[in-house]
Design an enzyme around this catalytic site. Structure first.
Site, short mmCIF file in Angstrom:
data_model
loop_
_atom_site.label_atom_id
_atom_site.label_comp_id
_atom_site.label_asym_id
_atom_site.label_seq_id
_atom_site.Cartn_x
_atom_site.Cartn_y
_atom_site.Cartn_z
N LYS A 198 -9.19 5.14 -4.51
CA LYS A 198 -8.95 6.59 -4.42
C LYS A 198 -9.88 7.35 -5.36
O LYS A 198 -10.19 6.88 -6.46
CB LYS A 198 -7.49 6.91 -4.78
CG LYS A 198 -6.50 5.96 -4.10
CD LYS A 198 -5.05 6.31 -4.32
CE LYS A 198 -4.16 5.18 -3.84
NZ LYS A 198 -3.95 4.12 -4.83
N HIS A 240 -7.22 11.22 -4.03
CA HIS A 240 -5.96 10.81 -4.68
C HIS A 240 -4.91 11.92 -4.68
O HIS A 240 -3.75 11.69 -4.36
CB HIS A 240 -6.26 10.35 -6.11
CG HIS A 240 -5.26 9.38 -6.65
ND1 HIS A 240 -5.60 8.34 -7.47
CD2 HIS A 240 -3.92 9.27 -6.48
CE1 HIS A 240 -4.52 7.64 -7.78
NE2 HIS A 240 -3.48 8.20 -7.19
N TYR A 267 -6.17 4.23 -12.14
CA TYR A 267 -5.32 3.16 -12.70
C TYR A 267 -6.04 2.37 -13.80
O TYR A 267 -5.42 1.57 -14.48
CB TYR A 267 -4.86 2.19 -11.59
CG TYR A 267 -4.13 2.82 -10.43
CD1 TYR A 267 -3.61 4.12 -10.53
CD2 TYR A 267 -3.95 2.15 -9.24
CE1 TYR A 267 -2.95 4.72 -9.47
CE2 TYR A 267 -3.28 2.74 -8.16
CZ TYR A 267 -2.80 4.03 -8.29
OH TYR A 267 -2.15 4.61 -7.23
N ASP A 292 -4.04 -2.25 -3.14
CA ASP A 292 -4.16 -0.80 -3.33
C ASP A 292 -4.47 -0.52 -4.80
O ASP A 292 -3.68 -0.85 -5.69
CB ASP A 292 -2.84 -0.12 -2.95
CG ASP A 292 -2.93 1.39 -3.07
OD1 ASP A 292 -3.36 2.03 -2.09
OD2 ASP A 292 -2.60 1.94 -4.15
N1 LIG Z 1 -1.27 7.67 -4.29
C1 LIG Z 1 -0.51 7.92 -5.35
O1 LIG Z 1 -0.50 9.02 -5.90
C2 LIG Z 1 0.36 6.82 -5.88
C3 LIG Z 1 1.32 7.11 -6.86
C4 LIG Z 1 2.11 6.05 -7.32
C5 LIG Z 1 1.95 4.78 -6.80
N2 LIG Z 1 0.97 4.52 -5.87
C6 LIG Z 1 0.75 3.16 -5.31
O2 LIG Z 1 1.98 2.63 -4.84
C7 LIG Z 1 2.23 1.39 -5.50
C8 LIG Z 1 3.72 1.12 -5.64
O3 LIG Z 1 4.36 2.17 -6.36
P1 LIG Z 1 4.91 2.01 -7.86
O4 LIG Z 1 4.16 0.95 -8.54
O5 LIG Z 1 4.90 3.37 -8.45
O6 LIG Z 1 6.43 1.64 -7.68
P2 LIG Z 1 7.32 0.61 -6.81
O7 LIG Z 1 6.47 -0.38 -6.11
O8 LIG Z 1 8.28 1.43 -6.04
O9 LIG Z 1 8.16 -0.11 -7.95
C9 LIG Z 1 7.56 -0.90 -8.93
C10 LIG Z 1 8.64 -1.25 -9.97
O10 LIG Z 1 9.64 -2.07 -9.35
C11 LIG Z 1 9.73 -3.31 -10.06
N3 LIG Z 1 9.91 -4.36 -9.02
C12 LIG Z 1 9.08 -4.67 -8.02
N4 LIG Z 1 9.59 -5.66 -7.24
C13 LIG Z 1 10.79 -5.99 -7.80
C14 LIG Z 1 11.78 -6.94 -7.46
N5 LIG Z 1 11.65 -7.76 -6.42
N6 LIG Z 1 12.90 -7.02 -8.27
C15 LIG Z 1 13.04 -6.19 -9.34
N7 LIG Z 1 12.13 -5.27 -9.69
C16 LIG Z 1 11.00 -5.16 -8.93
C17 LIG Z 1 8.43 -3.47 -10.81
O11 LIG Z 1 8.61 -4.20 -12.00
P3 LIG Z 1 7.67 -5.44 -12.45
O12 LIG Z 1 6.25 -5.07 -12.25
O13 LIG Z 1 8.05 -5.61 -13.89
O14 LIG Z 1 8.11 -6.60 -11.60
C18 LIG Z 1 8.09 -2.01 -11.14
O15 LIG Z 1 8.82 -1.59 -12.28
C19 LIG Z 1 1.50 1.57 -6.83
O16 LIG Z 1 1.36 0.36 -7.54
C20 LIG Z 1 0.22 2.20 -6.37
O17 LIG Z 1 -0.64 1.23 -5.81
C21 LIG Z 1 0.19 5.53 -5.40
#
Ligand SMILES: NC(=O)c1ccc[n+]([C@@H]2O[C@H](COP(=O)([O-])OP(=O)(O)OC[C@H]3O[C@@H](n4cnc5c(N)ncnc54)[C@H](OP(=O)(O)O)[C@@H]3O)[C@@H](O)[C@H]2O)c1
Length: 281
Positions: free
Chosen positions: A79, A112, A54, A49
């Site tokens: 997106k 997006h 980004y 994704d």
């Molecule tokens: N459509 C939208 O508007 C939108 C908005 C936000 C996000 N997204 C998508 O959703 C994806 C995921 O959301 P997100 O990146 O915001 O947050 P998330 O996946 O909920 O959390 C990511 C955070 O958790 C940590 N983490 C991940 N796995 C871990 C584990 N096993 N143990 C400890 N810490 C862990 C990561 O740190 P490290 O990287 O340091 O391991 C990072 O700080 C995004 O990357 C993006 O592709 C879309």
């Protein structure tokens, strides 16, 4: 290269299959994105994704190109960024996304953010439908659309988004919107599925993790999978990518699911869809 993860697939309303589990790339800095996506593909992820917003599409595209995987082995979502809603701008932005990702066809392209205060998102949706009609995206959908946005685009075109990607995690379970998606034939994808890490120190989650003999992240990811949601956790650490993907050999009981359900408190870690405007992320 490890085998593909045993992720189930979910069928979108046009028949396209999306792997339920994928890899998120928000906040993966451009200089880290090539290595991170190579790692994700090497350990078995087959759904990536990304987004123009980004700033890492070129690196994501290079990593996929160099992985040695056939194009149809990797499901790629991107997106349309907020400044490009106007029809010709959207067409140009979509073409640039394909170029940056080094592909001729995307699997899923999403609006997006609705940007309802400043854009005619219904017209944007009409333009998105062109990309599916001409075969350059296998499916099109939305992100951060709420009920009124969804109803407006469906009323105007008769076509529902294949998928709506929304902030969703145990602190923001989005039950009403998920129910509406089901009624309209829209698949739900959870963004920030770990609440950007906030859930990983929650006492309820930690207790369940201990009980299940798994990590907190694995327990939360199971909750998404068992709710039937597409889930795309992000990590730049290879060992965490492996850990997050090692979730297909256990199940949470109904009681454990209910304990996680009890955490719902309408708490966002990201922006509210009505408050995102040009230049925001
Ligand atoms: N459509 C939208 O508007 C939108 C908005 C936000 C996000 N997204 C998508 O959703 C994806 C995921 O959301 P997100 O990146 O915001 O947050 P998330 O996946 O909920 O959390 C990511 C955070 O958790 C940590 N983490 C991940 N796995 C871990 C584990 N096993 N143990 C400890 N810490 C862990 C990561 O740190 P490290 O990287 O340091 O391991 C990072 O700080 C995004 O990357 C993006 O592709 C879309």
């Amino acid at each position: 290269m490890a085998n593909a993860l045993p992720s189930p697939a979910i069928q979108l309303h046009n028949g396209v299959l999306i792997p339920q589990f994928g890899y998120g790339t928000y906040k993966v800095r451009a200089e880290d994105a090539y290595r991170a996506v190579r790692d994700a593909l090497e350990v078995g992820y087959r759904h990536i994704d990304t987004a123009e917003m980004y700033g890492n599409e070129a690196q994501v595209g290079a990593a996929i190109a160099d992985s040695g995987l056939a194009r149809d082995e990797v499901f790629i979502t991107s997106k349309l960024n907020n400044p490009y809603h106007e029809p010709q701008a959207a067409r140009d932005a979509f073409a640039k996304t394909l170029d940056d990702l080094r592909i001729d066809q995307l699997d899923l392209f999403l609006i997006h953010w609705p940007m309802a205060q400043t854009t005619n998102y219904v017209e944007t949706w009409q333009t998105m439908l062109e990309f599916e009609a001409d075969g350059r995206s296998r499916a099109v959908g939305t992100s951060n659309f709420q009920e009124h946005h969804l109803r407006a685009i469906i009323d105007a075109t008769g076509v529902a988004p294949a998928l709506n990607q929304i902030e969703l995690h145990p602190y923001l379970a989005q039950r009403q919107l998920v129910q509406l998606h089901a009624e309209l034939g829209i698949v739900t994808a959870s963004w920030s599925p770990l609440a950007r890490g906030a859930l990983l120190s929650d006492p309820v989650v930690l207790d369940l993790a201990q009980e299940a003999g798994r990590s907190a992240a694995q327990v939360v990811i199971r909750w998404h999978l068992q709710r039937g949601l597409v889930v795309i956790p992000k990590s730049t650490h290879r060992e965490r990518m492996i850990q997050n993907a090692d979730v297909f050999d256990f199940e949470l009981s109904a009681q454990q699911m209910a304990s996680i359900d009890s955490l719902d408190q309408n708490r966002r870690v990201g922006s509210h869809p009505d408050r995102v405007e040009l230049g925001d992320r």
